[in-house]
Design a protein around this motif. Structure first.
Motif, PDB file in Angstrom:
ATOM      1  N   ALA A 141       0.828  -1.205   0.000  1.00  0.00           N
ATOM      2  CA  ALA A 141       0.000   0.000   0.000  1.00  0.00           C
ATOM      3  C   ALA A 141       0.866   1.261   0.000  1.00  0.00           C
ATOM      4  CB  ALA A 141      -0.923  -0.005   1.216  1.00  0.00           C
ATOM      5  N   ALA A 142       1.949   1.249   0.754  1.00  0.00           N
ATOM      6  CA  ALA A 142       2.844   2.409   0.789  1.00  0.00           C
ATOM      7  C   ALA A 142       3.419   2.698  -0.598  1.00  0.00           C
ATOM      8  CB  ALA A 142       3.965   2.183   1.801  1.00  0.00           C
ATOM      9  N   VAL A 143       3.786   1.647  -1.331  1.00  0.00           N
ATOM     10  CA  VAL A 143       4.290   1.828  -2.704  1.00  0.00           C
ATOM     11  C   VAL A 143       3.194   2.434  -3.577  1.00  0.00           C
ATOM     12  CG1 VAL A 143       5.130   0.647  -4.774  1.00  0.00           C
ATOM     13  CG2 VAL A 143       5.981  -0.028  -2.522  1.00  0.00           C
ATOM     14  N   PHE A 144       1.970   1.949  -3.418  1.00  0.00           N
ATOM     15  CA  PHE A 144       0.855   2.484  -4.205  1.00  0.00           C
ATOM     16  C   PHE A 144       0.677   3.972  -3.944  1.00  0.00           C
ATOM     17  CE2 PHE A 144      -3.548   3.701  -4.761  1.00  0.00           C
ATOM     18  CZ  PHE A 144      -3.852   3.188  -6.006  1.00  0.00           C
TER      19      PHE A 144
ATOM     20  N   MET B  90       2.746   6.079  -2.731  1.00  0.00           N
ATOM     21  CA  MET B  90       3.940   6.825  -3.147  1.00  0.00           C
ATOM     22  C   MET B  90       3.751   7.390  -4.557  1.00  0.00           C
ATOM     23  SD  MET B  90       7.785   5.348  -3.740  1.00  0.00           S
ATOM     24  CE  MET B  90       7.257   4.424  -5.203  1.00  0.00           C
ATOM     25  N   ILE B  91       3.140   6.586  -5.437  1.00  0.00           N
ATOM     26  CA  ILE B  91       2.921   7.012  -6.821  1.00  0.00           C
ATOM     27  C   ILE B  91       1.605   7.779  -6.948  1.00  0.00           C
ATOM     28  CG2 ILE B  91       2.525   6.173  -9.171  1.00  0.00           C
ATOM     29  CD1 ILE B  91       4.403   3.845  -8.521  1.00  0.00           C
ATOM     30  N   TYR B  92       0.566   7.237  -6.370  1.00  0.00           N
ATOM     31  CA  TYR B  92      -0.783   7.793  -6.527  1.00  0.00           C
ATOM     32  C   TYR B  92      -0.853   9.235  -6.031  1.00  0.00           C
ATOM     33  CZ  TYR B  92      -5.912   7.863  -6.232  1.00  0.00           C
ATOM     34  OH  TYR B  92      -7.241   8.174  -6.378  1.00  0.00           O
ATOM     35  N   ASP B  93      -0.211   9.536  -4.915  1.00  0.00           N
ATOM     36  CA  ASP B  93      -0.310  10.865  -4.326  1.00  0.00           C
ATOM     37  C   ASP B  93       0.725  11.846  -4.853  1.00  0.00           C
ATOM     38  OD1 ASP B  93      -2.588  10.445  -2.911  1.00  0.00           O
ATOM     39  OD2 ASP B  93      -1.627   9.979  -1.010  1.00  0.00           O
ATOM     40  N   LEU B  94       1.304  11.541  -6.014  1.00  0.00           N
ATOM     41  CA  LEU B  94       2.110  12.533  -6.730  1.00  0.00           C
ATOM     42  C   LEU B  94       1.224  13.420  -7.597  1.00  0.00           C
ATOM     43  CD1 LEU B  94       5.228  10.402  -7.730  1.00  0.00           C
ATOM     44  CD2 LEU B  94       5.192  12.362  -6.176  1.00  0.00           C
ATOM     45  N   ALA B  95      -0.084  13.169  -7.572  1.00  0.00           N
ATOM     46  CA  ALA B  95      -1.029  13.961  -8.370  1.00  0.00           C
ATOM     47  C   ALA B  95      -0.933  15.462  -8.076  1.00  0.00           C
ATOM     48  CB  ALA B  95      -2.453  13.454  -8.144  1.00  0.00           C
TER      49      ALA B  95
ATOM     50  N   LEU C  20       9.094   5.865 -15.522  1.00  0.00           N
ATOM     51  CA  LEU C  20       9.305   4.433 -15.746  1.00  0.00           C
ATOM     52  C   LEU C  20       9.955   3.757 -14.541  1.00  0.00           C
ATOM     53  CD1 LEU C  20      10.422   4.336 -19.489  1.00  0.00           C
ATOM     54  CD2 LEU C  20       8.260   3.534 -18.519  1.00  0.00           C
ATOM     55  N   VAL C  21      10.854   4.456 -13.842  1.00  0.00           N
ATOM     56  CA  VAL C  21      11.490   3.884 -12.657  1.00  0.00           C
ATOM     57  C   VAL C  21      10.445   3.609 -11.576  1.00  0.00           C
ATOM     58  CG1 VAL C  21      13.009   4.429 -10.705  1.00  0.00           C
ATOM     59  CG2 VAL C  21      13.809   4.802 -13.039  1.00  0.00           C
ATOM     60  N   LEU C  22       9.559   4.582 -11.343  1.00  0.00           N
ATOM     61  CA  LEU C  22       8.524   4.379 -10.329  1.00  0.00           C
ATOM     62  C   LEU C  22       7.527   3.310 -10.770  1.00  0.00           C
ATOM     63  CD1 LEU C  22       7.776   7.988  -9.012  1.00  0.00           C
ATOM     64  CD2 LEU C  22       9.370   6.289  -8.146  1.00  0.00           C
ATOM     65  N   ALA C  23       7.224   3.275 -12.068  1.00  0.00           N
ATOM     66  CA  ALA C  23       6.331   2.229 -12.580  1.00  0.00           C
ATOM     67  C   ALA C  23       6.938   0.851 -12.365  1.00  0.00           C
ATOM     68  CB  ALA C  23       6.040   2.464 -14.060  1.00  0.00           C
ATOM     69  N   ALA C  24       8.248   0.730 -12.614  1.00  0.00           N
ATOM     70  CA  ALA C  24       8.923  -0.560 -12.441  1.00  0.00           C
ATOM     71  C   ALA C  24       8.864  -1.007 -10.984  1.00  0.00           C
ATOM     72  CB  ALA C  24      10.377  -0.450 -12.908  1.00  0.00           C
ATOM     73  N   LEU C  25       9.025  -0.068 -10.060  1.00  0.00           N
ATOM     74  CA  LEU C  25       8.955  -0.401  -8.637  1.00  0.00           C
ATOM     75  C   LEU C  25       7.571  -0.932  -8.278  1.00  0.00           C
ATOM     76  CD1 LEU C  25      10.316  -0.403  -5.869  1.00  0.00           C
ATOM     77  CD2 LEU C  25       9.615   1.984  -5.592  1.00  0.00           C
ATOM     78  N   ALA C  26       6.516  -0.296  -8.805  1.00  0.00           N
ATOM     79  CA  ALA C  26       5.158  -0.752  -8.532  1.00  0.00           C
ATOM     80  C   ALA C  26       4.897  -2.119  -9.156  1.00  0.00           C
ATOM     81  CB  ALA C  26       4.150   0.274  -9.052  1.00  0.00           C
ATOM     82  N   VAL C  27       5.448  -2.360 -10.346  1.00  0.00           N
ATOM     83  CA  VAL C  27       5.284  -3.665 -10.996  1.00  0.00           C
ATOM     84  C   VAL C  27       5.933  -4.763 -10.158  1.00  0.00           C
ATOM     85  CG1 VAL C  27       6.006  -5.079 -12.964  1.00  0.00           C
ATOM     86  CG2 VAL C  27       5.009  -2.820 -13.350  1.00  0.00           C
ATOM     87  N   VAL C  28       7.142  -4.504  -9.672  1.00  0.00           N
ATOM     88  CA  VAL C  28       7.838  -5.491  -8.839  1.00  0.00           C
ATOM     89  C   VAL C  28       6.997  -5.823  -7.605  1.00  0.00           C
ATOM     90  CG1 VAL C  28       9.850  -5.873  -7.360  1.00  0.00           C
ATOM     91  CG2 VAL C  28      10.146  -4.897  -9.649  1.00  0.00           C
TER      92      VAL C  28
END
Length: 489
Positions: A291-294, A296-301, A456-464
């Motif tokens: 959830a923290a990873v999620f 991390m990306i989601y709240d960059l809006a 892409l780096v942040l996307a890769a982290l979420a994919v992992v």
């Protein structure tokens, strides 16, 4: 005949309106905060770098969630939920007024943010408590429906705020935008006081009132904590090394230590936990980290994606010019549209789709949204791109949020040890704080990465993280005591 609000106690109308206006003030400020911080003094802004502004917005969002824990404790032990909501709203209003003061000194900005953080800690957790107390314990169906209406209030406020505040703040009229947020909170507070008679004693008393001796002990601890914080900051400033950037990093470190220390405290102490409870908690830590990873990306809006909207998109929808802040309304609009569909979907699927798989899907969706952002950023190198790229990004992210966020509170309640039920619900919100604080610091990667590479780096982290949950689903389900239901034929 008893007056009702869509078949619910009329008191829900009071809480609905209060929450809607409070969320209007919160999301209105959030929609322009990063661009205000990064605007030059000539544009009436603070002149921070975009990286620093992103870090500040991240830490601000993180602290909003972090202070919900002490805010809930104060309501339970000292003020009671009803007074906590009032004084929280009052502090929030003062914070927006402070930010609306049209002076060049940043003092009123930092004071305003501090007041808003403190007030939100008192208001936000206790509004939900009061909604729950409107219904008898056995009336689960109406309570769930009541919370659905309450969730609608949140998203209505979040939808309209960027439209109104963004329009008022256009042309560097930042303080006019902050004033609108202050007016919104004032309206919510007035509605709360006016409709208070309908609450009929709900939330008036603390759940466990402190004795006079406990109050004195708490007062001494609070005074000591504040003194240590003030002396520490003053000493740091005296060395000449205190900067906004370093302060955001220090706060981020404290936020990261909080869940680590808490989970260690539970697992390493006895607390009369059963072996089954320990196993469930270990499974929950996986979900907490995901959830923290999620987040991390989601709240960059309100930071990275807001800057992209301002600098790299054609701000026009159906031929109508919009403000950068308007893009922050896409998310709550999609939530209101798709929430009923996802709620029905989870009921239909039952236990055939596990909680780790739902979390994994949410992470894959938020990763996909940043792959789309990478493409858009690449195209933006040749000129501004259509704002519809951001519409697509927010649409994909909402699919991820509706797969993870509503499930998170439910699974937290399910996996929490009996002795830590209430505290663990607060810990779910700490996952937001961890994600927001780290996400704010990722803005610094822009110094060494191109915009497409950053996404892409942040996307890769979420994919992992998402793939890890799918791979370990078979291990996690038994740990969670979650059983697979065979598909219907």
């Amino acid at each position: 005949m008893t007056r009702t609000f869509f078949g619910h106690p009329w008191a829900l109308a009071t809480l609905f309106s209060t929450e809607m206006w409070e969320r209007f003030s919160f999301y209105g400020l959030r929609a322009i905060l990063a661009t205000f911080l990064a605007a030059s003094p000539a544009q009436q802004g603070l002149g921070l770098s975009e990286e620093t502004a992103t870090a500040v917005v991240g830490v601000y969002g993180a602290l909003i969630y972090l202070v919900a824990l002490p805010g809930g404790w104060i309501a339970d032990r000292i003020l009671g939920p009803r007074r906590s909501v009032f004084w929280g709203g009052f502090l929030i209003m003062l914070g927006h007024i402070s930010m609306a003061v049209p002076v060049t000194s940043p003092f009123f900005v930092w004071l305003g943010l501090l007041l808003i953080i403190s007030g939100t800690g008192l208001l936000k957790p206790n509004m939900a408590v009061m909604v729950g107390r409107l219904y008898p314990p056995e009336d689960d169906g109406r309570r769930d429906a009541g919370f659905s209406l309450f969730y609608l209030a949140i998203n209505l406020g979040a939808f309209f705020a960027p439209l109104v505040v963004g329009w008022l703040a256009a042309g560097d009229r930042w303080h006019l935008g902050f004033s609108a947020a202050a007016v919104g909170m004032a309206l919510g507070l007035a509605q709360y006081v006016w409709g208070g008679r309908h609450l009929r004693g709900i939330g008036e008393r603390p759940g466990h009132h402190l004795s006079p001796a406990e109050r004195r002990h708490f007062g001494r601890l609070l005074a000591l904590g504040l003194a240590v914080a003030v002396i520490g900051l003053a000493g740091w400033a005296w060395t000449g090394t205190l900067t906004i950037d370093r302060l955001t990093v220090a706060i981020t470190v404290v936020i990261l230590i909080t869940p680590v220390a808490y989970f260690a405290y539970i697992l390493l102490g006895s607390h009369n936990l059963t072996e089954d409870e320990r196993i469930k908690l270990k499974a929950y830590i996986w979900l907490f980290a995901a959830a923290a990873v999620f987040w991390m990306i989601y709240d960059l809006a309100p930071s990275k994606l807001l800057f992209f909207a301002r600098d790299h998109t054609e701000l026009s929808l159906f031929g109508i010019a919009i403000q950068p802040a308007t893009t922050q309304s896409f998310n709550p609009l999609f939530i209101m549209i798709f929430l009923p569909m996802f709620a029905a979907l989870w009921v239909r699927l039952g236990t055939r789709v596990s909680t780790p798989q739902k979390f994994g899907f949410g992470l894959i969706m938020v990763a996909l949204s940043f792959v789309v952002m990478a493409v858009a950023a690449g195209l933006a190198g040749a000129g501004r791109v259509s704002v519809w790229w951001l519409v697509l990004v927010y649409l994909i992210q909402v699919f991820g949020e509706l797969s993870l966020s509503p499930v998170g509170l439910s699974v937290t309640s399910k996996l929490a040890p009996e002795a830590f039920k209430g505290q663990m619900l607060g810990m779910w919100f700490i996952s937001f704080a961890v994600g927001d604080s780290i996400g704010g610091q990722t803005g610094r990667l822009s110094r060494v990465l191109s915009e497409p590479a950053y996404y892409l780096v942040l996307a890769a982290l979420a994919v992992v993280a998402g793939v890890a949950l799918f791979v370990f689903t078979r291990r996690l389900r038994p740990m969670m005591a979650e059983h697979h239901e065979p598909a219907m034929r």
